[in-house]
Design an enzyme around this catalytic site. Sequence first.
Site, PDB file in Angstrom:
ATOM      1  N   TYR A   1      -6.748   0.311  -7.606  1.00 22.02           N
ATOM      2  CA  TYR A   1      -5.977   0.460  -6.373  1.00 22.02           C
ATOM      3  C   TYR A   1      -5.896  -0.880  -5.631  1.00 22.02           C
ATOM      4  O   TYR A   1      -4.816  -1.329  -5.247  1.00 22.02           O
ATOM      5  CB  TYR A   1      -6.656   1.534  -5.520  1.00 22.02           C
ATOM      6  CG  TYR A   1      -6.040   1.842  -4.185  1.00 22.02           C
ATOM      7  CD1 TYR A   1      -4.936   2.683  -4.090  1.00 22.02           C
ATOM      8  CD2 TYR A   1      -6.589   1.343  -3.012  1.00 22.02           C
ATOM      9  CE1 TYR A   1      -4.388   3.004  -2.859  1.00 22.02           C
ATOM     10  CE2 TYR A   1      -6.049   1.658  -1.771  1.00 22.02           C
ATOM     11  CZ  TYR A   1      -4.948   2.494  -1.703  1.00 22.02           C
ATOM     12  OH  TYR A   1      -4.404   2.817  -0.483  1.00 22.02           O
TER      13      TYR A   1
ATOM     14  N   GLN B   1       0.832  -1.201   0.000  1.00 18.98           N
ATOM     15  CA  GLN B   1       0.000   0.000   0.000  1.00 18.98           C
ATOM     16  C   GLN B   1       0.869   1.254   0.000  1.00 18.98           C
ATOM     17  O   GLN B   1       0.591   2.206  -0.732  1.00 18.98           O
ATOM     18  CB  GLN B   1      -0.938   0.007   1.205  1.00 18.98           C
ATOM     19  CG  GLN B   1      -1.878   1.195   1.178  1.00 18.98           C
ATOM     20  CD  GLN B   1      -2.733   1.306   2.406  1.00 18.98           C
ATOM     21  OE1 GLN B   1      -2.333   0.910   3.496  1.00 18.98           O
ATOM     22  NE2 GLN B   1      -3.923   1.857   2.240  1.00 18.98           N
TER      23      GLN B   1
ATOM     24  N   VAL C   1       2.187   1.786  -3.503  1.00 22.64           N
ATOM     25  CA  VAL C   1       1.172   2.324  -4.410  1.00 22.64           C
ATOM     26  C   VAL C   1       0.845   3.774  -4.066  1.00 22.64           C
ATOM     27  O   VAL C   1       0.690   4.608  -4.953  1.00 22.64           O
ATOM     28  CB  VAL C   1      -0.100   1.443  -4.393  1.00 22.64           C
ATOM     29  CG1 VAL C   1      -1.264   2.119  -5.104  1.00 22.64           C
ATOM     30  CG2 VAL C   1       0.198   0.079  -5.019  1.00 22.64           C
ATOM     31  N   GLU C   2       0.766   4.080  -2.788  1.00 25.02           N
ATOM     32  CA  GLU C   2       0.407   5.442  -2.364  1.00 25.02           C
ATOM     33  C   GLU C   2       1.466   6.474  -2.738  1.00 25.02           C
ATOM     34  O   GLU C   2       1.133   7.543  -3.225  1.00 25.02           O
ATOM     35  CB  GLU C   2       0.162   5.495  -0.850  1.00 25.02           C
ATOM     36  CG  GLU C   2      -1.133   4.864  -0.400  1.00 25.02           C
ATOM     37  CD  GLU C   2      -2.367   5.659  -0.791  1.00 25.02           C
ATOM     38  OE1 GLU C   2      -2.261   6.804  -1.244  1.00 25.02           O
ATOM     39  OE2 GLU C   2      -3.471   5.102  -0.629  1.00 25.02           O
ATOM     40  N   SER C   3       2.747   6.153  -2.481  1.00 22.62           N
ATOM     41  CA  SER C   3       3.768   7.197  -2.606  1.00 22.62           C
ATOM     42  C   SER C   3       5.066   6.752  -3.271  1.00 22.62           C
ATOM     43  O   SER C   3       5.980   7.561  -3.410  1.00 22.62           O
ATOM     44  CB  SER C   3       4.115   7.724  -1.213  1.00 22.62           C
ATOM     45  OG  SER C   3       4.745   6.699  -0.449  1.00 22.62           O
TER      46      SER C   3
END
Length: 180
Positions: free
Chosen positions: A160, A62, A65-67
């Site tokens: 996502y 996660q 994927v987020e940053s």
Amino acid sequence: MLRAWPVWGALGLLIIGTVGTISHNSDPSCSDHGGAIPREWADDVAHAAEVSALPPELVAAQLDVESRWDPEAESPVGAQGLAQFMPETWELYGEGEATDPEASIRAQGYYLRDLREMVSELDPADEQEETDLVLAAYNAGPTVVLEEGGIPEYQETQNYIDQITELSETRYAGVCSEES
């Protein structure tokens, strides 16, 4: 002297077992020898996974994927840091600056924990469905997921979930485990 060796052997095994139990039950740590998780944040990921009761490979995926592991990341809508918190959510879960990697990962663990509790109202069929609902709530917002009664039909949210699931099963598979 020969009769004493069973006593000494038993005492040695007792000591080894005690040390193992203490180290196993102490703060979580992550020895990600594969280097998928940046070394300086590996233990933070292990702790967030423990707090959220989600697998460390999912927490790490996660963050990717987020940053892409960039603590200075900022989205076009204003989400910041490794875990990409919106300012309103950061006020509830964060301490310090959203761009502080350790604080961001710590807040991620607590937010994921609370999202799990929120989506449990939907009575997920199994662990995978619960995880997907948690990820959907993180991306689209818990209110949307609860109002929809499940994962919303947003392409962004579905992508996502798919991206995180794939990364957790490939690049981050087995991180923070005894085998890594």
